[in-house]
Design a protein around this motif. Sequence first.
Motif, PDB file in Angstrom:
ATOM      1  N   ARG A 539       0.755  -1.490   0.079  1.00 43.36           N
ATOM      2  CA  ARG A 539       0.113  -0.476   0.509  1.00 43.36           C
ATOM      3  C   ARG A 539       0.661   1.342   0.275  1.00 43.36           C
ATOM      4  O   ARG A 539       0.474   1.695  -0.451  1.00 43.36           O
ATOM      5  CB  ARG A 539      -1.243   0.287   1.591  1.00 43.36           C
ATOM      6  N   LYS A 549      -5.849   4.302  -3.962  1.00 43.54           N
ATOM      7  CA  LYS A 549      -5.582   2.903  -3.960  1.00 43.54           C
ATOM      8  C   LYS A 549      -6.885   2.001  -3.666  1.00 43.54           C
ATOM      9  O   LYS A 549      -7.499   0.481  -3.685  1.00 43.54           O
ATOM     10  CB  LYS A 549      -5.501   2.633  -2.207  1.00 43.54           C
ATOM     11  N   LEU A 550      -8.330   2.705  -3.440  1.00 41.44           N
ATOM     12  CA  LEU A 550      -9.552   2.786  -4.319  1.00 41.44           C
ATOM     13  C   LEU A 550     -10.430   1.272  -5.105  1.00 41.44           C
ATOM     14  O   LEU A 550     -10.240   0.301  -5.163  1.00 41.44           O
ATOM     15  CB  LEU A 550     -10.800   3.567  -3.723  1.00 41.44           C
ATOM     16  N   TRP A 552      -7.410  -0.435  -6.359  1.00 35.54           N
ATOM     17  CA  TRP A 552      -6.939  -2.223  -5.848  1.00 35.54           C
ATOM     18  C   TRP A 552      -8.055  -3.289  -5.927  1.00 35.54           C
ATOM     19  O   TRP A 552      -8.284  -3.843  -6.292  1.00 35.54           O
ATOM     20  CB  TRP A 552      -6.037  -1.850  -5.598  1.00 35.54           C
ATOM     21  N   ASN A 553      -8.626  -2.594  -4.648  1.00 31.55           N
ATOM     22  CA  ASN A 553      -9.691  -3.358  -4.341  1.00 31.55           C
ATOM     23  C   ASN A 553     -11.322  -3.045  -3.600  1.00 31.55           C
ATOM     24  O   ASN A 553     -11.809  -3.639  -3.603  1.00 31.55           O
ATOM     25  CB  ASN A 553      -8.579  -4.505  -3.359  1.00 31.55           C
ATOM     26  N   ASP A 554     -11.542  -2.283  -4.377  1.00 29.10           N
ATOM     27  CA  ASP A 554     -12.996  -1.828  -4.246  1.00 29.10           C
ATOM     28  C   ASP A 554     -14.007  -2.541  -4.845  1.00 29.10           C
ATOM     29  O   ASP A 554     -15.211  -1.970  -5.458  1.00 29.10           O
ATOM     30  CB  ASP A 554     -13.482  -0.666  -3.905  1.00 29.10           C
ATOM     31  N   VAL A 555     -13.108  -3.015  -6.168  1.00 24.61           N
ATOM     32  CA  VAL A 555     -14.084  -3.900  -7.884  1.00 24.61           C
ATOM     33  C   VAL A 555     -12.821  -4.558  -7.597  1.00 24.61           C
ATOM     34  O   VAL A 555     -12.265  -4.670  -7.457  1.00 24.61           O
ATOM     35  CB  VAL A 555     -13.984  -3.208  -8.136  1.00 24.61           C
ATOM     36  N   GLU A 556     -14.063  -6.513  -7.834  1.00 25.74           N
ATOM     37  CA  GLU A 556     -12.715  -7.208  -8.161  1.00 25.74           C
ATOM     38  C   GLU A 556     -13.261  -7.838  -9.177  1.00 25.74           C
ATOM     39  O   GLU A 556     -14.425  -7.826  -9.795  1.00 25.74           O
ATOM     40  CB  GLU A 556     -12.346  -7.725  -6.813  1.00 25.74           C
ATOM     41  N   ASN A 560     -11.448 -13.095  -9.797  1.00 24.92           N
ATOM     42  CA  ASN A 560     -10.405 -13.593  -8.695  1.00 24.92           C
ATOM     43  C   ASN A 560     -11.024 -14.447  -7.358  1.00 24.92           C
ATOM     44  O   ASN A 560     -10.144 -14.796  -7.229  1.00 24.92           O
ATOM     45  CB  ASN A 560     -10.917 -12.063  -8.171  1.00 24.92           C
ATOM     46  N   PRO A 566      -6.929 -14.339  -3.688  1.00 25.54           N
ATOM     47  CA  PRO A 566      -7.813 -13.115  -3.771  1.00 25.54           C
ATOM     48  C   PRO A 566      -7.442 -12.043  -3.178  1.00 25.54           C
ATOM     49  O   PRO A 566      -7.921 -10.842  -3.540  1.00 25.54           O
ATOM     50  CB  PRO A 566      -9.061 -14.340  -3.607  1.00 25.54           C
ATOM     51  N   GLY A 567      -7.269 -12.144  -1.659  1.00 27.36           N
ATOM     52  CA  GLY A 567      -7.075 -11.068  -1.105  1.00 27.36           C
ATOM     53  C   GLY A 567      -6.420  -9.813  -1.881  1.00 27.36           C
ATOM     54  O   GLY A 567      -5.568  -8.809  -1.373  1.00 27.36           O
TER      55      GLY A 567
END
Lengths: 715, 67
Positions: A539, A549-550, A552-556, A560, A566-567
């Motif tokens: 990060r 950063k959003l 990156w993992n606020d949609v996958e 995934n 997956p994390g």
Amino acid sequence: MNINEMKSKHNLLKDFSYELGEIEKGYTNRTLYVNLSNNEIKEKPVTQLMKDKFIGGKGFGLKLLWDATKPDTKWDDPENEIIISPGPIGGITQYAGAGKSLVVSLSPLTDIVIDSNVGGYFGPFLKFAGFDALEIQGKAKSDVIVIIDGKNGTVRIENAPEEAINSHILAEQLTDMYAESENKKNFVSVVSAGLAAENSHIGVLNFSFYDKKRKKVRLKQAGRGGIGSVLRNKKIKAIVAIADGIKPNNVVDIDAIKECGARFNKEIRELDDDQCRMRKEGTAHLVEIMDDYDLLPTNNFKYGSHKDIMNIHSSVWRSKFTQGVFDGCWIGCTMACAKAVDGFELKTGPYKGDKVIVDGPEYETVGGLGSNCGIFDADHIIEANFYCDTYGIDTISFGTLTAFLMECYEAGIISKEITGGLEFTFGNKDAAIELMHQMARGEGFGVIAGLGIRKMKAFFAKEYGADINFLNDIGMENKGLEYSQYVSKESLAQQGGYAMTNKGPQHDEAWLIFMDMVNKQIPTFEDKAEALHYFPMFRTWFGLMGLCKLPWNDVEPANNAETDEPGKVPEHVQNYITIFNAVTGLNIDNKEMIRQSERVYNFQRTFNIRRGYGLRKHDAQPYRAAGPVTSEEYESRSDRYDKQLLENIKVNPEGKTTEEKVAILREYKENMYEQLLDAVYNRRGWTKNGVPTVAHLKDLGMDLPEVLEIVEPLQ
Amino acid sequence: MKTITVNEISLKWEENMNINVILKRMNYTFRMLVVKVDGKLIKKHEYESTVVSPGSDVKVIHLISGG
Ligand code: SF4
């Protein structure tokens, strides 16, 4: 007074001309230095060493600040700096979230380096104007603005006596003043703070962008650590960047970036509504989820949920946010989570009766200004959000310190006599908003509160004989920075994710609660240490690049779940590597990505050590972050804690008083945290005292002489 | 009593217990999940039709989101 009259009152202190130049592979290869004490302005070259070791963004900020200050420089000394840098990827428009700036300074709250990331258009415009970073040092004698004109190649310092100080007015005045025409307002961005920033230590910087659809100036915040207070201490009213359109970063492989961008945008279109609903609710979608998992801080982090949650549920925010308009805080961000409430009528303060636009609230703001203060009133949260922004103060610090005051008040540590009549009972929204207005006016109890929790604890102990141990237990700060809004009691890893940070407890280094507490994926100390190595380093990388950063993992991606990890969202990590290589022409892989961050992370740790901090004792946490401080807290979740006594400590809770059980649990939890420190330091290549080892620095290629000089005596 | 294990927590097994029922019993309201039953990945559209038997080991991996 109209804009032209205001401008006519400006007094030019310095005018500097420069060659505009081009961006090459993400870099302009120079930084801009401005000194307000002597009005010196100059360009400085970006060396290859800076690019190799510090990359950009926060890395450049740390390097420039290290060189500019001494170990004992204070936040309000003229030699302290504010450095703003967008990073090599910053300013591209083909991938979501590439317009962030990283701001670095010495913090009035922590006395160490603070870094804060922020959207808005200033960072990209600074780069388009020809600079990889802006470094402001010195102090002006009276209020100034600094204008970086990327159209004409000039930098000016001007006295500006007439403009407002509060951001929602000032940003609009300066946008009107410096835009060539109505149609070009979106090529002006303003950095400003506000009246409460100058009267407190929790000031933010607002970075503006002009929203053409709404015809309104919007504000995004570099929120943490009081940089807005540094800005006002330097008597800077605003910094203005003017762009001559969107300039290309002259990248090596634009097609590769476009391919990643198109794939990502498809995910957003097809999956966001079923996943995080960022386009409709922003991060406020998390409010009731955190409540469901007992993680939403309530009444100064005593509890993690509340019966009145429906009043601040994401559906409430969805109905308040204007829907159907593009809400990206930089061009090309299809995640578009920068939600806003339009036409909100203010009920208090100097702008009472005005109808205003309010940026947010985001999750942290709902938690801080709302639940953590026991306030479950959406309109109050919007009002307080507006005033925090325009007065230039941090919603997170303000929320956490107000919650602390409320607990102190209810515990009888402070009273109406001390607060000047304000009744800080949990849920008293009138007291909370009045405290904020006092902070802006520089009056009353607002001045004391504005010092932050750490200084208030010392003040209450000295002046009112309060029990410092109790204050240390309930005062939710570490390193002097107020905690952001997650309850970490049931996640040991997150306790480290907060208190083992470089700058203080902000969740942008690591958010491990689900992984640890719910999924039970990291059961051993070694597992937790691995997570507390990988995620903070990963990060950190966003802050070197100019990335948000959003996305990156606020949609996958749809597949995934089928990946090995997956994390980590492997496809998105690969997108970032592809984009970095496509911008710079370099060829890094996912291991080198982490090492890039590690170099900067260890440099920041060493910077803290150089200033007399950054050791194991500075990573201590308030006990409230780990477990129940009071009997009331224990009893609220007695089943859970009794079970922990029985299963984890092998102590039968039967027949024991609550006080006894609190003490036994505490000893256990404190011991666990010490063991975690050992494991994490070992994984990060640090000594047991938290000092980077020489061998690790050598391995990273970060064995710079100035770094070794600090760490060698402490091996 | 027949049970299943969900993220290492023992949960009473029920007739026709599918993934949606399990998520409800556990109050798992977060939407970014990866579900595995005895190591086998269950996709979202299979939640309703996937019925677990007593003794099943269910993993509900919550991913990360937010600021
Ligand atoms: S995801 Fe949200 S915060 Fe991040 S760049 Fe996009 S609009 Fe801004």
